[in-house]
Design a protein around this motif. Structure first.
Motif, PDB file in Angstrom:
ATOM      1  N   SER A  63       0.810  -1.223   0.000  1.00 25.71           N
ATOM      2  CA  SER A  63       0.000   0.000   0.000  1.00 25.71           C
ATOM      3  C   SER A  63       0.843   1.272   0.000  1.00 25.71           C
ATOM      4  O   SER A  63       0.330   2.359  -0.260  1.00 25.71           O
ATOM      5  CB  SER A  63      -0.958   0.015   1.190  1.00 25.71           C
ATOM      6  OG  SER A  63      -0.219  -0.095   2.381  1.00 25.71           O
ATOM      7  N   TRP A  64       2.132   1.139   0.262  1.00 21.03           N
ATOM      8  CA  TRP A  64       3.001   2.319   0.182  1.00 21.03           C
ATOM      9  C   TRP A  64       3.105   2.816  -1.259  1.00 21.03           C
ATOM     10  O   TRP A  64       3.353   3.997  -1.492  1.00 21.03           O
ATOM     11  CB  TRP A  64       4.390   2.016   0.758  1.00 21.03           C
ATOM     12  CG  TRP A  64       5.127   0.942   0.023  1.00 21.03           C
ATOM     13  CD1 TRP A  64       5.092  -0.400   0.279  1.00 21.03           C
ATOM     14  CD2 TRP A  64       5.989   1.120  -1.110  1.00 21.03           C
ATOM     15  NE1 TRP A  64       5.881  -1.079  -0.625  1.00 21.03           N
ATOM     16  CE2 TRP A  64       6.456  -0.161  -1.483  1.00 21.03           C
ATOM     17  CE3 TRP A  64       6.430   2.221  -1.831  1.00 21.03           C
ATOM     18  CZ2 TRP A  64       7.325  -0.355  -2.548  1.00 21.03           C
ATOM     19  CZ3 TRP A  64       7.299   2.022  -2.898  1.00 21.03           C
ATOM     20  CH2 TRP A  64       7.734   0.739  -3.240  1.00 21.03           C
ATOM     21  N   LEU A 102       0.264   5.266  -2.037  1.00 18.69           N
ATOM     22  CA  LEU A 102       0.478   6.464  -1.221  1.00 18.69           C
ATOM     23  C   LEU A 102       1.615   7.303  -1.797  1.00 18.69           C
ATOM     24  O   LEU A 102       1.490   8.524  -1.940  1.00 18.69           O
ATOM     25  CB  LEU A 102       0.762   6.085   0.233  1.00 18.69           C
ATOM     26  CG  LEU A 102       0.830   7.261   1.204  1.00 18.69           C
ATOM     27  CD1 LEU A 102      -0.529   7.941   1.313  1.00 18.69           C
ATOM     28  CD2 LEU A 102       1.302   6.799   2.564  1.00 18.69           C
ATOM     29  N   LEU A 103       2.703   6.667  -2.155  1.00 23.91           N
ATOM     30  CA  LEU A 103       3.827   7.387  -2.749  1.00 23.91           C
ATOM     31  C   LEU A 103       3.447   7.988  -4.106  1.00 23.91           C
ATOM     32  O   LEU A 103       3.859   9.100  -4.443  1.00 23.91           O
ATOM     33  CB  LEU A 103       5.040   6.463  -2.891  1.00 23.91           C
ATOM     34  CG  LEU A 103       6.343   7.129  -3.318  1.00 23.91           C
ATOM     35  CD1 LEU A 103       6.769   8.199  -2.320  1.00 23.91           C
ATOM     36  CD2 LEU A 103       7.441   6.081  -3.478  1.00 23.91           C
ATOM     37  N   ALA A 136       8.311  11.516   7.366  1.00 22.21           N
ATOM     38  CA  ALA A 136       8.014  10.075   7.384  1.00 22.21           C
ATOM     39  C   ALA A 136       9.204   9.285   7.927  1.00 22.21           C
ATOM     40  O   ALA A 136       9.036   8.338   8.706  1.00 22.21           O
ATOM     41  CB  ALA A 136       7.642   9.596   5.988  1.00 22.21           C
ATOM     42  N   GLN A 173       9.150   7.172  11.398  1.00 28.15           N
ATOM     43  CA  GLN A 173       9.439   5.736  11.285  1.00 28.15           C
ATOM     44  C   GLN A 173      10.479   5.337  12.328  1.00 28.15           C
ATOM     45  O   GLN A 173      10.334   4.327  13.008  1.00 28.15           O
ATOM     46  CB  GLN A 173       9.934   5.381   9.892  1.00 28.15           C
ATOM     47  CG  GLN A 173      10.295   3.910   9.763  1.00 28.15           C
ATOM     48  CD  GLN A 173      10.903   3.557   8.431  1.00 28.15           C
ATOM     49  OE1 GLN A 173      11.583   4.362   7.816  1.00 28.15           O
ATOM     50  NE2 GLN A 173      10.672   2.331   7.992  1.00 28.15           N
ATOM     51  N   HIS A 206       3.792   0.929  10.047  1.00 29.75           N
ATOM     52  CA  HIS A 206       3.080   1.259   8.805  1.00 29.75           C
ATOM     53  C   HIS A 206       2.068   2.370   9.071  1.00 29.75           C
ATOM     54  O   HIS A 206       1.996   3.360   8.341  1.00 29.75           O
ATOM     55  CB  HIS A 206       2.338   0.032   8.252  1.00 29.75           C
ATOM     56  CG  HIS A 206       3.172  -0.859   7.413  1.00 29.75           C
ATOM     57  ND1 HIS A 206       4.027  -1.782   7.937  1.00 29.75           N
ATOM     58  CD2 HIS A 206       3.261  -0.980   6.065  1.00 29.75           C
ATOM     59  CE1 HIS A 206       4.620  -2.434   6.957  1.00 29.75           C
ATOM     60  NE2 HIS A 206       4.177  -1.966   5.804  1.00 29.75           N
ATOM     61  N   MET A 217       2.269   6.205   7.613  1.00 31.16           N
ATOM     62  CA  MET A 217       1.183   6.638   6.730  1.00 31.16           C
ATOM     63  C   MET A 217       0.348   7.733   7.385  1.00 31.16           C
ATOM     64  O   MET A 217      -0.095   8.660   6.713  1.00 31.16           O
ATOM     65  CB  MET A 217       0.330   5.440   6.333  1.00 31.16           C
ATOM     66  CG  MET A 217       1.100   4.467   5.454  1.00 31.16           C
ATOM     67  SD  MET A 217       0.092   3.085   4.956  1.00 31.16           S
ATOM     68  CE  MET A 217       0.172   3.268   3.186  1.00 31.16           C
ATOM     69  N   THR A 269      -6.225   5.003   1.388  1.00 29.11           N
ATOM     70  CA  THR A 269      -5.064   4.108   1.387  1.00 29.11           C
ATOM     71  C   THR A 269      -4.631   3.788   2.809  1.00 29.11           C
ATOM     72  O   THR A 269      -4.345   2.638   3.148  1.00 29.11           O
ATOM     73  CB  THR A 269      -3.900   4.743   0.603  1.00 29.11           C
ATOM     74  OG1 THR A 269      -4.333   4.989  -0.735  1.00 29.11           O
ATOM     75  CG2 THR A 269      -2.686   3.840   0.582  1.00 29.11           C
ATOM     76  N   THR A 275      -4.860   0.090   4.563  1.00 28.52           N
ATOM     77  CA  THR A 275      -3.645  -0.531   5.088  1.00 28.52           C
ATOM     78  C   THR A 275      -3.843  -0.966   6.528  1.00 28.52           C
ATOM     79  O   THR A 275      -3.439  -2.065   6.912  1.00 28.52           O
ATOM     80  CB  THR A 275      -2.460   0.454   5.000  1.00 28.52           C
ATOM     81  OG1 THR A 275      -2.305   0.850   3.647  1.00 28.52           O
ATOM     82  CG2 THR A 275      -1.175  -0.184   5.497  1.00 28.52           C
TER      83      THR A 275
END
Length: 189
Positions: free
Chosen positions: A51-52, A55-56, A81, A85, A122, A126, A150, A154
């Motif tokens: 799902s990244w 989003l990206l 981000a 993370q 995640h 996100m 999204t 996710t």
């Protein structure tokens, strides 16, 4: 709910804090567990792993339509981000909260490592992207709606596939969303 999951709910409820009992009940409602439907599980695994990419793609669309300023926003968002993370992984290592598959409530459908699952990294990343972009985009922008969809998909997928409990995802979304929004506001000053 399988017998194994029902037994886990019954056995954890008496001594567990209220939030853990709630989390376990939510997992039995949302998670696929040992009785996951094959097609739903396949969808959850694809979303949980990949799902990244959408989003990206949406982030890149914002950058491209904004020219140089859009590229600057994309760079800032990627930096935010990365920061959240790192923070999320550090928190997960500190708290070492077991994931559903580690407690025997679900197979490890995503073949995830056994590191701590609270908060969901995640969801944190996100959520940070969504919080950051919400600061820069109008609420009616369809890209923002696509990002929110999204992120929600996710979160569901990670729970359904047994990688997280629902509160792992919710905590990650809140932590990430607040971090992204606050860092966007601070960067704008």
């Amino acid at each position: 709910m399988t017998e194994h999951t029902a037994q886990a709910v019954r056995s954890s409820a008496p001594g567990a804090p209220l939030w853990q009992a709630l989390d376990l009940r939510l997992f039995t409602w949302v998670g696929g567990g040992h009785a996951a439907r094959p097609r739903t599980l396949a969808l959850a695994c694809v979303l949980g792993r990949w799902s990244w990419v959408p989003l990206l793609t949406l982030m890149a669309a914002v950058a491209l339509r904004g020219g140089a300023a859009g590229m600057w926003v994309l760079g800032q968002c990627l930096a935010v981000a990365t920061l959240v993370q790192l923070a999320s992984k550090r928190l997960a290592r500190r708290w070492c909260a077991q994931r559903p598959f580690m407690r025997g409530l679900s197979p490890n459908h995503l073949r995830h490592s056994v590191r701590g699952g609270f908060p969901s990294t995640h969801a944190t990343v996100m959520g940070a992207v969504l919080g950051f972009m919400a600061w820069h985009l109008p609420a009616t922008d369809p890209v923002l709606a696509g990002m929110a969809l999204t992120v929600a998909a996710t979160g569901w997928a990670r729970v359904y596939a047994g990688a997280h409990f629902p509160l792992d995802v919710l905590a990650g979304l809140v932590f990430g969303g607040l971090s992204g929004g606050l860092l966007a506001a601070a960067w704008a000053v």
